[in-house]
Design a protein around this motif. Structure first.
Motif, PDB file in Angstrom:
ATOM      1  N   VAL A   1       2.000   2.357  12.087  1.00 50.45           N
ATOM      2  CA  VAL A   1       1.650   2.087  13.482  1.00 50.45           C
ATOM      3  C   VAL A   1       0.326   1.327  13.548  1.00 50.45           C
ATOM      4  O   VAL A   1       0.207   0.304  14.232  1.00 50.45           O
ATOM      5  CB  VAL A   1       1.538   3.411  14.279  1.00 50.45           C
ATOM      6  N   LEU A   2      -0.666   1.811  12.817  1.00 50.48           N
ATOM      7  CA  LEU A   2      -1.985   1.194  12.902  1.00 50.48           C
ATOM      8  C   LEU A   2      -1.989  -0.218  12.326  1.00 50.48           C
ATOM      9  O   LEU A   2      -2.609  -1.117  12.891  1.00 50.48           O
ATOM     10  CB  LEU A   2      -3.016   2.060  12.170  1.00 50.48           C
ATOM     11  N   MET A   3      -1.282  -0.424  11.219  1.00 53.41           N
ATOM     12  CA  MET A   3      -1.267  -1.770  10.628  1.00 53.41           C
ATOM     13  C   MET A   3      -0.563  -2.757  11.550  1.00 53.41           C
ATOM     14  O   MET A   3      -0.988  -3.904  11.677  1.00 53.41           O
ATOM     15  CB  MET A   3      -0.570  -1.749   9.260  1.00 53.41           C
TER      16      MET A   3
ATOM     17  N   MET B   1      -3.900  -7.286  16.872  1.00 51.97           N
ATOM     18  CA  MET B   1      -5.265  -7.468  17.358  1.00 51.97           C
ATOM     19  C   MET B   1      -5.995  -8.544  16.562  1.00 51.97           C
ATOM     20  O   MET B   1      -6.787  -9.300  17.114  1.00 51.97           O
ATOM     21  CB  MET B   1      -6.031  -6.143  17.289  1.00 51.97           C
ATOM     22  N   LEU B   2      -5.724  -8.607  15.252  1.00 50.80           N
ATOM     23  CA  LEU B   2      -6.348  -9.655  14.440  1.00 50.80           C
ATOM     24  C   LEU B   2      -5.910 -11.024  14.935  1.00 50.80           C
ATOM     25  O   LEU B   2      -6.731 -11.945  15.053  1.00 50.80           O
ATOM     26  CB  LEU B   2      -5.964  -9.493  12.970  1.00 50.80           C
TER      27      LEU B   2
ATOM     28  N   TYR C   1      -0.421  -2.603  14.774  1.00 52.10           N
ATOM     29  CA  TYR C   1      -1.327  -2.888  15.880  1.00 52.10           C
ATOM     30  C   TYR C   1      -2.492  -3.749  15.409  1.00 52.10           C
ATOM     31  O   TYR C   1      -2.920  -4.674  16.104  1.00 52.10           O
ATOM     32  CB  TYR C   1      -1.833  -1.567  16.462  1.00 52.10           C
ATOM     33  N   LEU C   2      -2.967  -3.455  14.193  1.00 49.53           N
ATOM     34  CA  LEU C   2      -4.078  -4.236  13.650  1.00 49.53           C
ATOM     35  C   LEU C   2      -3.689  -5.701  13.517  1.00 49.53           C
ATOM     36  O   LEU C   2      -4.481  -6.591  13.839  1.00 49.53           O
ATOM     37  CB  LEU C   2      -4.481  -3.662  12.288  1.00 49.53           C
TER      38      LEU C   2
ATOM     39  N   ARG D   1       0.737  10.546   7.510  1.00 48.24           N
ATOM     40  CA  ARG D   1      -0.130   9.416   7.166  1.00 48.24           C
ATOM     41  C   ARG D   1       0.635   8.113   7.049  1.00 48.24           C
ATOM     42  O   ARG D   1       0.152   7.070   7.454  1.00 48.24           O
ATOM     43  CB  ARG D   1      -0.844   9.691   5.850  1.00 48.24           C
TER      44      ARG D   1
ATOM     45  N   ILE E   1       3.355   7.259   8.622  1.00 46.19           N
ATOM     46  CA  ILE E   1       3.727   6.781   9.954  1.00 46.19           C
ATOM     47  C   ILE E   1       2.499   6.208  10.644  1.00 46.19           C
ATOM     48  O   ILE E   1       2.544   5.119  11.231  1.00 46.19           O
ATOM     49  CB  ILE E   1       4.336   7.930  10.783  1.00 46.19           C
ATOM     50  N   ALA E   2       1.395   6.945  10.546  1.00 45.70           N
ATOM     51  CA  ALA E   2       0.160   6.474  11.172  1.00 45.70           C
ATOM     52  C   ALA E   2      -0.233   5.120  10.597  1.00 45.70           C
ATOM     53  O   ALA E   2      -0.638   4.215  11.334  1.00 45.70           O
ATOM     54  CB  ALA E   2      -0.956   7.488  10.967  1.00 45.70           C
ATOM     55  N   LEU E   3      -0.079   4.959   9.291  1.00 42.97           N
ATOM     56  CA  LEU E   3      -0.475   3.684   8.675  1.00 42.97           C
ATOM     57  C   LEU E   3       0.394   2.544   9.197  1.00 42.97           C
ATOM     58  O   LEU E   3      -0.111   1.461   9.519  1.00 42.97           O
ATOM     59  CB  LEU E   3      -0.363   3.763   7.147  1.00 42.97           C
TER      60      LEU E   3
ATOM     61  N   VAL F   1       0.840  -1.203   0.000  1.00 45.13           N
ATOM     62  CA  VAL F   1       0.000   0.000   0.000  1.00 45.13           C
ATOM     63  C   VAL F   1       0.874   1.253   0.000  1.00 45.13           C
ATOM     64  O   VAL F   1       0.643   2.185  -0.765  1.00 45.13           O
ATOM     65  CB  VAL F   1      -0.949  -0.007   1.225  1.00 45.13           C
TER      66      VAL F   1
END
Lengths: 522, 522
Positions: free
Chosen positions: A253-255, A261-262, A257-258, A247, A249-251, A234
């Motif tokens: 970090v979030l991915m 969690m998944l 963490y995702l 964006r 960096i945020a992506l 991506v």
């Protein structure tokens, strides 16, 4: 009027959260400053500092609350597994030197996976035999299996602060790699054991645990790799940096963490998933972002991991003074000491039982390579010692197994929690203090940080990695391909690695990003 | 057996947290990618995207849960005030262009503080007069006072995405500065009103609110400044970067958060505190860290703020579809529309009532300065329009006033919550869409982003700042000092600013860090 009362109650509730958070953040800041001031002092490391400060704060809280409590926050293993552990493990994967890690992949996996299996079976059997001798009875078979995995997860932070990546690359990569894989394996094994129906233990139980373990291991790894590759794809495809680094960096970090969690959602091992997503993100995704995002991600993940680790050690320090648990435990002082000592003994035995045989096996498999790949006996002792410390993961697993939201339900469980806390405190502080003298004694060259001393080890390493060098012509590559089969027989580990490197260059990097073969990989 | 049941229950409890977090993180990632793809499209901004995605997800959840719920997470104003708001406000302070901000400090404060007082009294009075006309009765005096502050906090993200700092520096700094100060003032005023004993309203009430407001304002600001300076001092004194950048970054993050929590603990305004700690950290502390820490902190704070903002708008979008609240509200559809329209009208009126008079006042005080400091009528319209959007802070305050942990207690409260959600949705989406055409119409030069167009504005700005230039000899300085008193009479704002700059150079920067006077301040 009712409304006013309610607002007042809300305020009270608010303060219930605000006070402990404020205190904890203040203590964290304090820890940070002290840790910095003690940086020059190699005897004391971050973990020890945080543990000791935790104990001190625990004592103060205990005195202020007049013996009621030693905590600022109530321990919640949710907090640990949902918020604190993911950054630590992700950062480990993200910062690992991939070249060394993959180079020693086979040996690391031997130690990290087979080692934990051996160690936890020894600790389970040993505790089952020894605990009743100290009048400590009442544990279920599941508890014994849990104890095996709880005390098999190591904490290698201490040793890593003494070893140096440049001076002893093999040793460093083995100790670090094992530390991470070992944490993941312990948690996977712990979950596999938890799902086990202990009421029907028979010959198929072992097979069942093994299968469950293999499924968890492979599925978690696959999920982590998928998350890492998807992020890389991506980021490369959409080129976020064009508009904003924020964006990207945020992506990431979030991915990350995702993915964790998944994995938790599908009841896989979040640790393994997030570790592999960290490795793949730093191997591919990291190359697709702007320069400032690269710097930022490196530091941000390190910072989050650092805060989470300090938080945990602070907590453990405070928890050691939780008077309730000590009161709840019904064992006499001598029996307690017996239990602690037997656990420490079993940890040392369980680790010795796999480090030395598996090192021999690894040396045997790498028999054709040069001396620098051989794990000498002194190295084996350092590896053995490095894994004797027990840390955050042990605590978290023990709380998961033996408490309900941080409160043990009966005296037996209380004893196990206090035992874990004591083992973590003792091993981190005592073994931690002794690590430096031991390493200096065994590896006397260690302190000569002059370039003369460093260069040989680098040169040696390059000699052993002819297959990994990128500066080779296409013709040479072809010629070498013909020899691959015979090489696979002679030097299985290196040849697989070499195949991977070629595959990576030819297919993976063009799709997911990363430096091309003429640039050195980071 | 009991233990097994308990483990099963723990697992259930675990999933209660894991599922919503996973979903929310996945939606956040999705939002991020969509936001990136729509970046070129100036009509749609981040907030609008997140709101619309939130609405879509809300609909899906509503359909899946068969009309039971439209939420993934239950709204908790704790979550908002303890975790989401601090990074947003801190980042605002940290990234603000301090030169422009302090240059226009007086005007910004006029708009942000006096403006909110005017606007909230108009909205309070207006709603008290208008609501009963739509059969909406049952609000207490405290509720009306709350409504005034709730609808006085603006959300200027939308307009800022259309304005450009280089092209219209004055306008940008006014809109941005007002946006932040206004949020802080609203929250402070809201808290001041909440502490008020509404049963004894008399002539001294207004004085009491004002005093309480002044106390909260000054104490919060002082705490923020103290936290910022302390961090700068510690970072400078101990020189953390010597050992690790990670500790520096962690210290800045933790100290910022600590200042917010301390303010909350002392019942001050965390928003103001963290805003000023952000300003002072970026003015002093930021200069005491390593280069990579500088890059990292800039990006990390922006990223946290970005994630928190997206999170909030997503939530508001989902909340708009919360069927329970709609059912609970007892107003007829026409009466509801009447209430919504009157709130929108009051917002427009309340804003007009202070933007135009205060602009005139500001122009009057800056009468001797050149044309570029004058707020033209067109600028005034843009400032008025920029503050019509309502956002996260309004929602959070409304939830705090009218719900108990996200659930309204009675029909009247439910109506107020739905009204807030509608006003936020309507103003963000409709006014947001119209902002670009309006700005292009009023400021036609706006789209010429060529250098020719930019340079004059910069040149003009420099002309207006003779007192702020650093390239002056000591003799000139002396000469100028003599004229200070007369200047203070003629151009009070600039002169105060100039005193501050000299004080900063002579005393503050040598102690707390920052570039010396021969370097341009960032």
């Amino acid at each position: 009027m009712e409304r006013i009362l309610e607002i007042a109650r809300n305020l009270g509730e608010k303060h219930e959260q605000v006070v402990p958070i404020t205190l904890f953040v203040a203590v964290l800041c304090f820890c940070l400053v002290i840790g910095h001031l003690l940086e020059e002092n190699r005897w004391v490391n971050e973990s020890i500092t945080a543990l000791i400060i935790g104990c001190v704060i625990g004592t103060i809280v205990l005195l202020i609350s007049k013996g009621k409590s030693s905590h600022i926050l109530r321990f919640d293993e949710e907090l640990f597994f949902i918020y604190l552990l993911p950054p630590i493990i992700f950062n480990a994967g993200f910062q690992v030197k991939k070249k060394q890690f993959f180079h020693n992949f086979f040996t690391i996996m031997l130690f990290g996976v087979i080692g934990v299996l051996i160690s936890s079976s020894i600790i389970t059997t040993g505790s089952w035999l020894l605990f009743p001798k100290f009048n400590f009875v009442g544990l279920t078979p599941r508890d014994y299996l849990g104890i095996g995995t709880i005390f098999s997860s190591t904490d290698t932070v201490c040793t890593l602060q003494v070893l140096h990546q440049e001076e002893t690359p093999l040793l460093y990569s083995l100790v670090f790699g094992e530390g991470v894989v070992n944490d993941a394996t312990s948690v996977v094994l712990f979950n596999a054991v938890q799902k086990l129906d202990v009421n029907k233990v028979n010959g198929r139980t072992a097979v069942h645990v093994l299968l469950s373990f293999l499924y968890l291991f492979s599925a978690s790894t696959a999920l982590g790799i998928a998350a890492g590759l998807l992020t890389a794809y991506v980021l490369r495809g959409l080129y976020f940096g064009r508009h904003s680094s924020v964006r990207e960096i945020a992506l990431m970090v979030l991915m990350a963490y995702l993915s964790y969690m998944l994995a938790e959602l599908f009841e896989l091992s979040g640790i393994l998933t997030v570790f592999f997503s960290g490795i793949f993100m730093s191997h591919y995704a990291w190359h697709n972002v702007t320069d400032s995002s690269r710097i930022t991600t490196r530091h941000v993940f390190a910072m989050m991991s650092f805060i989470a680790e300090t938080f945990i050690f602070l907590y453990v320090g405070m928890d050691a003074l939780d008077i309730e648990k000590w009161r709840m435990s019904k064992l006499s002082i001598w029996d307690s000491i017996g239990v602690y000592s037997s656990v420490m003994f079993l940890i040392m035995l369980g680790r010795a039982a796999f480090v030395f045989p598996l090192s021999a096996l690894s040396n045997c498999l790498n028999r054709t390579s040069t001396r620098s790949s051989t794990i000498t006996f002194k190295h084996q002792i350092v590896i053995w010692w490095a894994g004797l410390m027990r840390g955050a993961v042990s605590i978290a697993l023990a709380f998961k197994q033996f408490t309900h939201y941080g409160v043990p339900l009966d005296p037996v469980n209380a004893t196990m929690v206090t035992t874990t806390v004591i083992v973590v405190l003792f091993s981190t502080i005592v073994f931690g203090f002794l690590t430096k003298p031991l390493v200096s004694y065994l590896l006397p060259h260690h302190h000569n940080t002059s370039n003369i001393d460093r260069e040989p080890s680098i040169a040696k390493e390059n000699m052993t990695l002819p297959l990994l060098s990128f500066e080779e012509s296409a013709a040479e590559n072809l010629l070498r391909a013909k020899d691959s089969l015979s090489m696979l027989m002679e030097r299985p580990v290196y040849t697989i690695h070499s195949f991977w490197r070629r595959f990576d260059d030819a297919y993976m990097r063009p799709i997911f990003g990363g430096p091309q073969s003429d640039q050195p990989s980071q």
